[in-house]
Design a protein around this motif. Structure first.
Motif, PDB file in Angstrom:
ATOM      1  N   ALA A 180      -3.076  -2.340   6.770  1.00  9.82           N
ATOM      2  CA  ALA A 180      -3.322  -2.438   8.211  1.00  9.82           C
ATOM      3  C   ALA A 180      -4.771  -2.803   8.529  1.00  9.82           C
ATOM      4  O   ALA A 180      -5.041  -3.422   9.562  1.00  9.82           O
ATOM      5  N   VAL A 181      -5.710  -2.435   7.652  1.00  9.98           N
ATOM      6  CA  VAL A 181      -7.127  -2.681   7.955  1.00  9.98           C
ATOM      7  C   VAL A 181      -7.645  -3.975   7.321  1.00  9.98           C
ATOM      8  O   VAL A 181      -8.809  -4.328   7.488  1.00  9.98           O
ATOM      9  N   LEU A 182      -6.781  -4.668   6.574  1.00 16.11           N
ATOM     10  CA  LEU A 182      -7.196  -5.901   5.906  1.00 16.11           C
ATOM     11  C   LEU A 182      -6.625  -7.123   6.621  1.00 16.11           C
ATOM     12  O   LEU A 182      -5.554  -7.064   7.213  1.00 16.11           O
ATOM     13  N   ASP A 183      -7.350  -8.223   6.522  1.00 12.03           N
ATOM     14  CA  ASP A 183      -6.864  -9.475   7.096  1.00 12.03           C
ATOM     15  C   ASP A 183      -5.884 -10.178   6.168  1.00 12.03           C
ATOM     16  O   ASP A 183      -5.123 -11.049   6.594  1.00 12.03           O
ATOM     17  N   ARG A 184      -5.900  -9.787   4.898  1.00  5.63           N
ATOM     18  CA  ARG A 184      -5.018 -10.401   3.919  1.00  5.63           C
ATOM     19  C   ARG A 184      -3.823  -9.495   3.615  1.00  5.63           C
ATOM     20  O   ARG A 184      -3.898  -8.272   3.757  1.00  5.63           O
ATOM     21  N   LYS A 185      -2.759 -10.106   3.167  1.00  2.00           N
ATOM     22  CA  LYS A 185      -1.564  -9.361   2.776  1.00  2.00           C
ATOM     23  C   LYS A 185      -1.800  -8.658   1.444  1.00  2.00           C
ATOM     24  O   LYS A 185      -2.372  -9.225   0.519  1.00  2.00           O
ATOM     25  N   VAL A 186      -1.372  -7.401   1.350  1.00  2.00           N
ATOM     26  CA  VAL A 186      -1.425  -6.650   0.104  1.00  2.00           C
ATOM     27  C   VAL A 186       0.005  -6.355  -0.323  1.00  2.00           C
ATOM     28  O   VAL A 186       0.807  -5.869   0.473  1.00  2.00           O
ATOM     29  N   THR A 187       0.321  -6.636  -1.560  1.00  2.00           N
ATOM     30  CA  THR A 187       1.674  -6.390  -2.060  1.00  2.00           C
ATOM     31  C   THR A 187       1.692  -5.162  -2.951  1.00  2.00           C
ATOM     32  O   THR A 187       0.988  -5.101  -3.971  1.00  2.00           O
ATOM     33  N   GLY A 212      -1.555  -4.275  -4.848  1.00  2.00           N
ATOM     34  CA  GLY A 212      -1.936  -2.873  -4.687  1.00  2.00           C
ATOM     35  C   GLY A 212      -1.202  -1.984  -5.668  1.00  2.00           C
ATOM     36  O   GLY A 212       0.006  -2.146  -5.878  1.00  2.00           O
ATOM     37  N   ILE A 213      -1.925  -1.049  -6.270  1.00  2.00           N
ATOM     38  CA  ILE A 213      -1.293  -0.169  -7.261  1.00  2.00           C
ATOM     39  C   ILE A 213      -1.954   1.210  -7.223  1.00  2.00           C
ATOM     40  O   ILE A 213      -3.134   1.342  -6.886  1.00  2.00           O
ATOM     41  N   TYR A 214      -1.166   2.237  -7.554  1.00  2.00           N
ATOM     42  CA  TYR A 214      -1.659   3.610  -7.622  1.00  2.00           C
ATOM     43  C   TYR A 214      -1.688   4.034  -9.093  1.00  2.00           C
ATOM     44  O   TYR A 214      -0.640   4.349  -9.671  1.00  2.00           O
ATOM     45  N   PRO A 215      -2.860   4.044  -9.717  1.00  2.00           N
ATOM     46  CA  PRO A 215      -2.933   4.373 -11.145  1.00  2.00           C
ATOM     47  C   PRO A 215      -2.386   5.748 -11.510  1.00  2.00           C
ATOM     48  O   PRO A 215      -1.950   5.954 -12.646  1.00  2.00           O
ATOM     49  N   GLU A 216      -2.413   6.690 -10.577  1.00  2.00           N
ATOM     50  CA  GLU A 216      -1.882   8.027 -10.871  1.00  2.00           C
ATOM     51  C   GLU A 216      -0.370   8.004 -11.076  1.00  2.00           C
ATOM     52  O   GLU A 216       0.188   8.920 -11.670  1.00  2.00           O
ATOM     53  N   GLY A 217       0.282   6.970 -10.541  1.00  2.00           N
ATOM     54  CA  GLY A 217       1.721   6.818 -10.746  1.00  2.00           C
ATOM     55  C   GLY A 217       2.590   7.545  -9.747  1.00  2.00           C
ATOM     56  O   GLY A 217       3.778   7.258  -9.612  1.00  2.00           O
ATOM     57  N   THR A 218       2.025   8.505  -9.024  1.00  2.00           N
ATOM     58  CA  THR A 218       2.764   9.261  -8.016  1.00  2.00           C
ATOM     59  C   THR A 218       1.758   9.921  -7.077  1.00  2.00           C
ATOM     60  O   THR A 218       0.559   9.929  -7.355  1.00  2.00           O
ATOM     61  N   ARG A 219       2.246  10.458  -5.983  1.00  2.00           N
ATOM     62  CA  ARG A 219       1.335  11.119  -5.039  1.00  2.00           C
ATOM     63  C   ARG A 219       0.755  12.406  -5.627  1.00  2.00           C
ATOM     64  O   ARG A 219       1.423  13.118  -6.362  1.00  2.00           O
ATOM     65  N   SER A 220      -0.490  12.670  -5.256  1.00  2.00           N
ATOM     66  CA  SER A 220      -1.121  13.910  -5.684  1.00  2.00           C
ATOM     67  C   SER A 220      -0.384  15.094  -5.058  1.00  2.00           C
ATOM     68  O   SER A 220      -0.126  15.094  -3.853  1.00  2.00           O
ATOM     69  N   PRO A 221      -0.058  16.120  -5.843  1.00  2.00           N
ATOM     70  CA  PRO A 221       0.665  17.265  -5.274  1.00  2.00           C
ATOM     71  C   PRO A 221      -0.219  18.228  -4.488  1.00  2.00           C
ATOM     72  O   PRO A 221       0.286  19.064  -3.744  1.00  2.00           O
ATOM     73  N   ASP A 222      -1.553  18.103  -4.642  1.00  2.00           N
ATOM     74  CA  ASP A 222      -2.435  19.088  -4.007  1.00  2.00           C
ATOM     75  C   ASP A 222      -3.751  18.501  -3.491  1.00  2.00           C
ATOM     76  O   ASP A 222      -4.695  19.237  -3.229  1.00  2.00           O
ATOM     77  N   GLY A 223      -3.831  17.176  -3.362  1.00  2.00           N
ATOM     78  CA  GLY A 223      -5.038  16.557  -2.828  1.00  2.00           C
ATOM     79  C   GLY A 223      -6.116  16.270  -3.852  1.00  2.00           C
ATOM     80  O   GLY A 223      -7.134  15.658  -3.523  1.00  2.00           O
ATOM     81  N   ARG A 224      -5.908  16.679  -5.103  1.00  3.85           N
ATOM     82  CA  ARG A 224      -6.880  16.382  -6.144  1.00  3.85           C
ATOM     83  C   ARG A 224      -6.548  15.042  -6.800  1.00  3.85           C
ATOM     84  O   ARG A 224      -5.448  14.528  -6.644  1.00  3.85           O
ATOM     85  N   LEU A 225      -7.509  14.499  -7.529  1.00  3.72           N
ATOM     86  CA  LEU A 225      -7.317  13.217  -8.205  1.00  3.72           C
ATOM     87  C   LEU A 225      -6.915  13.478  -9.657  1.00  3.72           C
ATOM     88  O   LEU A 225      -7.585  14.222 -10.368  1.00  3.72           O
ATOM     89  N   TYR A 226      -5.821  12.836 -10.074  1.00  7.34           N
ATOM     90  CA  TYR A 226      -5.297  13.076 -11.415  1.00  7.34           C
ATOM     91  C   TYR A 226      -5.513  11.884 -12.345  1.00  7.34           C
ATOM     92  O   TYR A 226      -5.842  10.784 -11.908  1.00  7.34           O
ATOM     93  N   ARG A 227      -5.317  12.125 -13.601  1.00  7.10           N
ATOM     94  CA  ARG A 227      -5.537  11.122 -14.645  1.00  7.10           C
ATOM     95  C   ARG A 227      -4.692   9.868 -14.391  1.00  7.10           C
ATOM     96  O   ARG A 227      -3.510   9.956 -14.076  1.00  7.10           O
TER      97      ARG A 227
END
Length: 276
Positions: free
Chosen positions: A46-53, A110-125
């Motif tokens: 939403a904040v970018l002028d370009r499309k993110v897939t 666009g990719i999420y290296p953690e592979g899934t949402r954080s369960p508690d707001g911390r950053l995971y491997r």
């Protein structure tokens, strides 16, 4: 539809952004982000002028009925790419192939290296698969991204989002072209992934946990299960103790009553003689 949805999100939530100048005006790049909420895949585009897939479960695009068609149209409109995620290995390979195709087409992946949402707001491997392999196979720069407070807007399981301002910090591009062609070396994959996660940590300010988020979710689920079992056991123990105490009190009352009866003075009714 992308501009319509993006405009509505910006108008309603007014997200703040830092580092927009780090997004190239054209050409391929990988946006590697932390993952706090289902809405992350909507706020960043939403904040970018370009499309993110981003990649999304194929089920979002194949559900039957009017609702299914509307869902498919929505995900296509915000740049989601359907990927069959049945089977862990097959899902990973499909995601990598999809990412390479986006990059080869000159797009933003666009990719999420953690592979899934954080369960508690911390950053995971970060998982040393999709991100590093796409980067090394294509030579595309990796741009670290930090989503801020999106988990407060729409926590897991919550349907109606809370109106508040999320934040997005975009870091400087990371160049891994020196490793290009080494996408099958697991040590290189781990090194690339860790470097990206370190940059995301600096941008987000999150506490870093050196385990996978999927493992953390299992631990949390097991802890909750154990806590419920302990609470149930404690409840049963309390009920048993309460019943035992009530029974003991009843016996004590009966015993006291019998003792009181035994201590009563003899009467004419019991001895045949008038009481003294």
């Amino acid at each position: 539809m992308k501009f319509s949805i993006g405009g509505s999100l910006k108008l309603a939530f007014r997200p703040w952004v830092e580092g927009l100048e780090n997004i190239p005006a054209d050409g391929p790049a990988i946006l590697a982000s932390n993952h706090l909420s289902f809405s992350d895949s909507f706020f960043l585009p939403a904040v970018l002028d370009r499309k993110v897939t981003f990649i999304a479960k194929a089920e979002y695009f194949t559900s039957p009925g009017v609702k299914g068609r509307l869902t498919a149209a929505f995900f296509k409109g915000v740049g989601q790419l359907p990927v069959d995620r049945s089977g862990a290995r097959g899902a990973g390979e499909a995601a990598i192939k999809a990412g390479i195709e986006v990059i080869e087409g000159g797009g933003l992946f666009g990719i999420y290296p953690e592979g899934t949402r954080s369960p508690d707001g911390r950053l995971y491997r970060g998982k040393p698969g999709g991100l590093a392999r796409v980067a090394l196979a294509t030579g595309a720069p990796v741009i670290p991204v930090a989503m801020i407070d999106t988990e407060k807007i729409q926590p897991p399981g919550k349907v109606v989002p809370k109106l508040m301002r999320p934040g997005i910090r975009i870091g400087k591009p990371l160049d891994f072209s020196r490793y290009q062609g080494m996408e099958h070396d697991r040590f290189i994959l781990r090194s690339v992934t860790d470097e990206v996660m370190y940059e995301i940590m600096k941008l987000s300010g999150q506490e870093y946990v050196d385990i996978y988020a999927t493992a953390a979710k299992r631990q949390i689920a097991e802890a909750e299960k154990a806590e419920k079992a302990a609470a149930k056991a404690a409840e049963k123990a309390a009920e048993k103790a309460e019943k035992a105490a009530a029974k003991a009190a009843e016996k004590a009352a009966e015993k006291a009553e019998k003792a009181a009866e035994a201590e009563k003075p003899d009467t004419e009714e019991t001895t045949g003689r008038p009481a003294a």
